[in-house]
Design a protein around this motif. Sequence first.
Motif, PDB file in Angstrom:
ATOM      1  N   ARG A   1      -9.431   2.827  -0.838  1.00 37.65           N
ATOM      2  CA  ARG A   1      -9.431   1.784  -1.869  1.00 37.65           C
ATOM      3  C   ARG A   1      -9.476   0.433  -1.172  1.00 37.65           C
ATOM      4  O   ARG A   1      -9.065   0.293  -0.010  1.00 37.65           O
TER       5      ARG A   1
ATOM      6  N   TRP B   1      -1.861   7.242   6.716  1.00 34.87           N
ATOM      7  CA  TRP B   1      -2.574   6.201   5.979  1.00 34.87           C
ATOM      8  C   TRP B   1      -2.999   5.124   6.964  1.00 34.87           C
ATOM      9  O   TRP B   1      -2.409   4.948   8.014  1.00 34.87           O
TER      10      TRP B   1
ATOM     11  N   PHE C   1      -5.294  -4.578  -5.745  1.00 37.52           N
ATOM     12  CA  PHE C   1      -6.358  -3.609  -5.536  1.00 37.52           C
ATOM     13  C   PHE C   1      -7.612  -4.024  -6.299  1.00 37.52           C
ATOM     14  O   PHE C   1      -7.538  -4.490  -7.437  1.00 37.52           O
TER      15      PHE C   1
ATOM     16  N   PRO D   1       3.338   2.376  -1.750  1.00 47.47           N
ATOM     17  CA  PRO D   1       3.550   3.054  -3.034  1.00 47.47           C
ATOM     18  C   PRO D   1       2.309   3.810  -3.533  1.00 47.47           C
ATOM     19  O   PRO D   1       2.423   4.703  -4.386  1.00 47.47           O
ATOM     20  N   GLN D   2       1.135   3.463  -3.004  1.00 49.90           N
ATOM     21  CA  GLN D   2      -0.098   4.102  -3.442  1.00 49.90           C
ATOM     22  C   GLN D   2      -0.445   5.340  -2.599  1.00 49.90           C
ATOM     23  O   GLN D   2      -1.381   6.060  -2.917  1.00 49.90           O
TER      24      GLN D   2
ATOM     25  N   VAL E   1       0.798  -1.227   0.000  1.00 42.06           N
ATOM     26  CA  VAL E   1       0.000   0.000   0.000  1.00 42.06           C
ATOM     27  C   VAL E   1       0.830   1.277   0.000  1.00 42.06           C
ATOM     28  O   VAL E   1       0.365   2.307  -0.516  1.00 42.06           O
TER      29      VAL E   1
END
Length: 507
Positions: A103, A77, A112, A68-69, A66
């Motif tokens: 997401r 986050w 994802f 990198p997103q 997660v």
Amino acid sequence: MDRTFTKSMAWLHTWAGVSIGSLLFAIFWMGTLSVFDLEIDRWMMPQTRLVPSAQPLSLDRVAQAVTPQVPAGAAQWRVDLPTAREPVLTLSHRDGKGQATSRLLDPASLAFIPEQGTEAGSGFIFPFHYSLHVKWMDLGKWLVGAAAMSMLVLLVSGVVIHKKILAQFFTFRPRKRLQRSALDLHNLTGVLALPFHFMITLSGLIIFITIYFPTAHQAVYGSGEKAKAAFSADAYGRFKRAKANAPGTLGSLDAMQARAEAEWRGGRPYFVRVFHPGDANSYVELRRSYAADITMNLDQIYFDAASGALLHRFEARPVMTVQRFMSGIHFIRFDHWTLRWLYFAAGLCGCVLIATGFLFWIEGRRASHAKKGLAGVRVVEGLAIGSVSGIMLATLAFFVANRVLPLDAAFAGVARAQLEMGAFWLAWLAAFAHAWLRPAKGWSEQAWAIAALALLALLLNWSGTGDHPLRTLGTGLYAVAGMDAVLLGAAAVAAMVARRSGGRSDA
């Protein structure tokens, strides 16, 4: 004096019910559906229909997938971990301005999941129950609070005016005149779930104490923003540490989880949150799951993100623990399927209680109002039909729209989720219009429409996903199977009501 008091209570019961009944029904209806809001999510989000994995989940692997997103400069986050009821990972993050994005991920592959384009049960039905989706100055929550106070008045006055309450519990004459059978059913559902009605109404008021009494903390903490922050810290925890504005790293989340579980004596986290990601003063929060507890605990543990050192541990104090216990028995977030179905049944009893109260009032005054040329019965009947069968129709229109619209649907700049909600509001408005235009046939025609839409929703789910009831039962997708079973049961009950209300003589 006793007779006068009873008459006063009867008057109060009657007019409080008529004036607030429409709002109460909407709250009870959405609250009843919210018992299975996450199961409704699975039905409305086909790509989240995952069978829970038996393999343990590594938080370190999740973080690798997660991070990198998460955009640079994000304030935090968070990943909500999968459960038996919600078998997906949910990544959410906030930018520096507080803007939230979320997401979904498959816990097995950590891939994802495409945007599902719906608010579904947890995003639309559940918030409707306590806020009516009226956000301005928390007006929706204040209206719900007023309705809850009225419900308590109705319950107390109902007990007072029904002196033979136990005898009435065993009396139901469905083949009598509509006024008589409606009163029997009103008494039956009221007495049968009376403890539930008191508990769910009172707890609903208690859990929003900071909204209804926003200055209550000032007696101890004083006024001002610092006092409010101190109250929030004592009541809810919320450890904070400022950014260092220097680069930092993220250590092993699995090690932090193991330390937290040891501190909680086997309790497991239900989410992990990283504050100031990439900063030297970044820190990690883990919250203990309450899936095995009635109390929606506030147990929190904070670690230094780089070293994993324990920074702070929080447990609610006795007063807040009571509030969280009341929250737990109201929101029923713990895993207990028998109790969950009992809540659902008791919620339906509340819906029937309100609907039959309307029917008794209408049928008791229909002839006299017609003779005197009064419009009261017609107005109340339109409200009753629109608020009872109308909101059921609107809910089913919401489900049908979900199964009809493609994931990338948009119209005039309106996204799919808003189109689904628009279908709900338009269907509800149309139901009210129909109720006032055709009051003589309103109940029966809308009942037939409910039966048709319930079957249509079931068939659309089958044809669109291939998940028919036998398949969902065989593959362990019990949430989807249960939703289909409820739709089928609703269609059968609605058809029965439509036949009886369409051909019944009340002479």
